[in-house]
Scaffold this motif. Structure first.
Motif, PDB file in Angstrom:
ATOM      1  N   THR A 227       0.832  -1.200   0.000  1.00 43.33           N
ATOM      2  CA  THR A 227       0.000   0.000   0.000  1.00 43.33           C
ATOM      3  C   THR A 227       0.867   1.250   0.000  1.00 43.33           C
ATOM      4  N   TYR A 228       0.556   2.160  -0.920  1.00 40.68           N
ATOM      5  CA  TYR A 228       1.165   3.486  -0.902  1.00 40.68           C
ATOM      6  C   TYR A 228       0.263   4.354  -0.023  1.00 40.68           C
ATOM      7  N   TYR A 229       0.834   4.940   1.035  1.00 38.17           N
ATOM      8  CA  TYR A 229       0.010   5.710   1.957  1.00 38.17           C
ATOM      9  C   TYR A 229      -0.073   7.172   1.523  1.00 38.17           C
ATOM     10  N   LEU A 230      -1.304   7.600   1.275  1.00 35.31           N
ATOM     11  CA  LEU A 230      -1.584   8.961   0.864  1.00 35.31           C
ATOM     12  C   LEU A 230      -1.556   9.902   2.063  1.00 35.31           C
ATOM     13  N   ASP A 231      -1.285  11.170   1.791  1.00 38.17           N
ATOM     14  CA  ASP A 231      -1.467  12.190   2.810  1.00 38.17           C
ATOM     15  C   ASP A 231      -2.944  12.216   3.204  1.00 38.17           C
ATOM     16  N   LYS A 232      -3.219  12.473   4.474  1.00 38.82           N
ATOM     17  CA  LYS A 232      -4.601  12.458   4.956  1.00 38.82           C
ATOM     18  C   LYS A 232      -5.482  13.512   4.285  1.00 38.82           C
ATOM     19  N   LYS A 233      -4.873  14.490   3.624  1.00 40.96           N
ATOM     20  CA  LYS A 233      -5.675  15.502   2.931  1.00 40.96           C
ATOM     21  C   LYS A 233      -6.486  14.889   1.795  1.00 40.96           C
ATOM     22  N   TYR A 234      -6.099  13.692   1.347  1.00 37.44           N
ATOM     23  CA  TYR A 234      -6.823  13.015   0.273  1.00 37.44           C
ATOM     24  C   TYR A 234      -7.964  12.139   0.788  1.00 37.44           C
ATOM     25  N   ASN A 235      -8.118  12.047   2.084  1.00 36.83           N
ATOM     26  CA  ASN A 235      -9.273  11.345   2.666  1.00 36.83           C
ATOM     27  C   ASN A 235      -9.369  11.773   4.121  1.00 36.83           C
ATOM     28  N   ARG A 236      -9.838  12.995   4.324  1.00 38.59           N
ATOM     29  CA  ARG A 236      -9.895  13.565   5.669  1.00 38.59           C
ATOM     30  C   ARG A 236     -11.121  13.011   6.378  1.00 38.59           C
ATOM     31  N   VAL A 237     -10.869  12.151   7.369  1.00 35.99           N
ATOM     32  CA  VAL A 237     -11.933  11.451   8.099  1.00 35.99           C
ATOM     33  C   VAL A 237     -12.067  12.035   9.502  1.00 35.99           C
ATOM     34  N   GLY A 238     -13.303  12.338   9.910  1.00 36.96           N
ATOM     35  CA  GLY A 238     -13.542  12.797  11.275  1.00 36.96           C
ATOM     36  C   GLY A 238     -12.841  14.104  11.602  1.00 36.96           C
ATOM     37  N   LEU A 239     -12.780  15.018  10.641  1.00 38.66           N
ATOM     38  CA  LEU A 239     -12.072  16.288  10.831  1.00 38.66           C
ATOM     39  C   LEU A 239     -12.596  17.056  12.040  1.00 38.66           C
ATOM     40  N   TRP A 240     -13.919  16.994  12.282  1.00 37.73           N
ATOM     41  CA  TRP A 240     -14.540  17.775  13.352  1.00 37.73           C
ATOM     42  C   TRP A 240     -14.123  17.311  14.737  1.00 37.73           C
ATOM     43  N   LYS A 241     -13.417  16.189  14.825  1.00 37.24           N
ATOM     44  CA  LYS A 241     -12.946  15.695  16.112  1.00 37.24           C
ATOM     45  C   LYS A 241     -11.478  16.055  16.358  1.00 37.24           C
ATOM     46  N   GLU A 242     -10.842  16.715  15.392  1.00 38.65           N
ATOM     47  CA  GLU A 242      -9.413  16.995  15.475  1.00 38.65           C
ATOM     48  C   GLU A 242      -9.132  18.396  16.005  1.00 38.65           C
ATOM     49  N   GLN A 243      -7.843  18.663  16.249  1.00 41.76           N
ATOM     50  CA  GLN A 243      -7.381  19.996  16.594  1.00 41.76           C
ATOM     51  C   GLN A 243      -7.088  20.763  15.309  1.00 41.76           C
ATOM     52  N   ASN A 244      -7.057  22.086  15.390  1.00 33.37           N
ATOM     53  CA  ASN A 244      -6.703  22.932  14.242  1.00 33.37           C
ATOM     54  C   ASN A 244      -7.562  22.618  13.015  1.00 33.37           C
ATOM     55  N   ILE A 245      -8.860  22.581  13.221  1.00 33.11           N
ATOM     56  CA  ILE A 245      -9.794  22.195  12.160  1.00 33.11           C
ATOM     57  C   ILE A 245      -9.666  23.119  10.953  1.00 33.11           C
ATOM     58  N   LYS A 246      -9.649  24.418  11.181  1.00 30.50           N
ATOM     59  CA  LYS A 246      -9.630  25.377  10.084  1.00 30.50           C
ATOM     60  C   LYS A 246      -8.390  25.175   9.203  1.00 30.50           C
ATOM     61  N   GLU A 247      -7.219  25.037   9.813  1.00 30.99           N
ATOM     62  CA  GLU A 247      -5.980  24.860   9.055  1.00 30.99           C
ATOM     63  C   GLU A 247      -6.013  23.569   8.236  1.00 30.99           C
ATOM     64  N   LYS A 248      -6.516  22.497   8.834  1.00 39.42           N
ATOM     65  CA  LYS A 248      -6.569  21.218   8.127  1.00 39.42           C
ATOM     66  C   LYS A 248      -7.601  21.249   7.003  1.00 39.42           C
ATOM     67  N   LEU A 249      -8.705  21.956   7.239  1.00 38.14           N
ATOM     68  CA  LEU A 249      -9.726  22.073   6.204  1.00 38.14           C
ATOM     69  C   LEU A 249      -9.171  22.811   4.984  1.00 38.14           C
ATOM     70  N   ASP A 250      -8.363  23.835   5.222  1.00 38.88           N
ATOM     71  CA  ASP A 250      -7.808  24.638   4.128  1.00 38.88           C
ATOM     72  C   ASP A 250      -6.930  23.814   3.190  1.00 38.88           C
ATOM     73  N   GLU A 251      -6.318  22.757   3.700  1.00 35.47           N
ATOM     74  CA  GLU A 251      -5.447  21.936   2.857  1.00 35.47           C
ATOM     75  C   GLU A 251      -6.122  20.655   2.371  1.00 35.47           C
ATOM     76  N   THR A 252      -7.358  20.426   2.809  1.00 32.60           N
ATOM     77  CA  THR A 252      -8.059  19.184   2.467  1.00 32.60           C
ATOM     78  C   THR A 252      -8.487  19.151   1.001  1.00 32.60           C
ATOM     79  N   VAL A 253      -8.243  18.021   0.356  1.00 30.56           N
ATOM     80  CA  VAL A 253      -8.665  17.800  -1.028  1.00 30.56           C
ATOM     81  C   VAL A 253      -9.963  17.001  -1.059  1.00 30.56           C
ATOM     82  N   LEU A 254     -10.048  15.942  -0.267  1.00 29.62           N
ATOM     83  CA  LEU A 254     -11.242  15.104  -0.205  1.00 29.62           C
ATOM     84  C   LEU A 254     -11.701  15.006   1.248  1.00 29.62           C
TER      85      LEU A 254
END
Length: 332
Positions: A227-254
């Motif tokens: 398995t080639y592991y993708l950056d989490k920005k290509y499958n952001r799961v459960g973002l609302w439970k994480e820290q720094n939501i806004k910053e992570k959302l800005d870089e999210t692709v999927l």
């Protein structure tokens, strides 16, 4: 046994919406979904989000589907006209023997359809996306990833899921991935008989596969560096439970809407910082605009408590009291 011939036999019909003058799928970026009538709304909005954020790219959207209505198909065709794109529908015989073998009862059997994708879509590389995922930024770079030496590319799941599922399945030194986004190496998958190996896993593990096809895929690809592991920005799961939501959302692709879906009424009752209205914005661009949110036929006591809280918050005291009483009756 799963092979091209047996899989072609479970396709009841194929329908091309939009441009049907297609000779070679490899001339395009190929994306595949799996959905029935219950999930077509989310998938349709997902396709619109991709078309909106990748206006200079050429896609073909494929869908393995069952139980679509004429209205569903007409709405999908409207998407092809609006964005000058193509959607290919493959209607699957859900009563086929090979599918019955995969039905463990804990999820809709259609979740297994994704293991048939390599035998249906004739291209070198295809991106599978769950119907509950929005595309928020250009997607083309994921297709540039070299997976010649890998079966799939996938993103790691949440830390909790990684710990829980690896423990339950007794997987050692494995990074548990979420199967909602899979970049699939078609030839390598077929040449190594991966779908039949998954059938063997189903027979061996049975109801231990709580997240059935996802668990099976993780078991299959846990022993080697497959398995080639993708950056989490290509499958952001459960973002609302994480820290720094806004910053992570800005870089999210999927962005992946696991659990409660944003086209369901229950979505209103849960806090989702920064993403409450994202799905609704894309749905307004789709043929599903102005549709009411879906309501559950049967509410759990958690649902009733959340509904009561929502009613109180919006000043509807009588309805809030009613649903809080219903919540207490169920809980006690």
């Amino acid at each position: 046994m799963i092979e091209k011939k047996t899989i072609s036999n479970i396709i009841l019909n194929r329908k091309i919406l939009g441009n049907n003058n297609i000779e070679f799928y490899d001339d395009y970026l190929n994306i595949c979904y799996v959905f029935d009538h219950g999930a077509v709304r989310g998938a349709g909005v997902s396709i619109c989000s991709i078309c909106e954020n990748n206006k200079n790219s050429k896609f073909i959207f494929h869908a393995l589907c069952t139980d679509l209505t004429d209205n569903d198909i007409n709405k999908l065709e409207l998407i092809t006209k609006k964005y000058n794109t193509t959607i290919v529908l493959y209607f699957i015989d859900k009563n086929a023997n090979i599918i019955k073998q995969l039905d463990l009862g804990n999820f809709h059997v259609a979740t297994w359809y994704r293991i048939f994708i390599p035998y249906i879509i004739e291209c070198k590389k295809v991106l599978y996306i769950d119907a509950d995922i929005l595309n928020l930024a250009p997607l083309t770079n994921i297709f540039k990833i070299d997976i010649n030496n890998y079966f799939i590319a996938a993103a790691p799941d949440t830390k909790k899921t990684n710990k829980d599922r690896n423990s339950m399945l007794n997987l050692k030194n494995h990074i548990y991935f979420n199967a909602g986004v899979l970049l699939i190496n078609i030839d390598k998958w077929i040449n190594n008989n991966c779908s039949n190996k998954i059938l063997d896993i189903v027979k061996k593990y049975g109801h231990k596969l709580v997240l059935p096809d996802q668990d099976a895929l993780n078991i299959l690809f846990s022993t080697n560096k497959d398995t080639y592991y993708l950056d989490k920005k290509y499958n952001r799961v459960g973002l609302w439970k994480e820290q720094n939501i806004k910053e992570k959302l800005d870089e999210t692709v999927l962005l992946h809407f696991v659990q409660t879906k944003p086209w369901q009424e229950a979505w209103l009752y849960e806090k989702r910082p920064y993403i409450e209205n994202l799905y609704a914005e894309y749905e307004k661009l789709s043929p599903w605009k102005d549709m009411p949110l879906e309501k559950k036929e049967k509410l759990s006591y958690h649902d009733k408590r959340k509904r009561a809280t929502f009613m109180f918050k919006h000043g509807n005291i009588l309805k809030g009291l009613y649903w809080y009483k219903e919540y207490l009756k169920d809980k006690l």
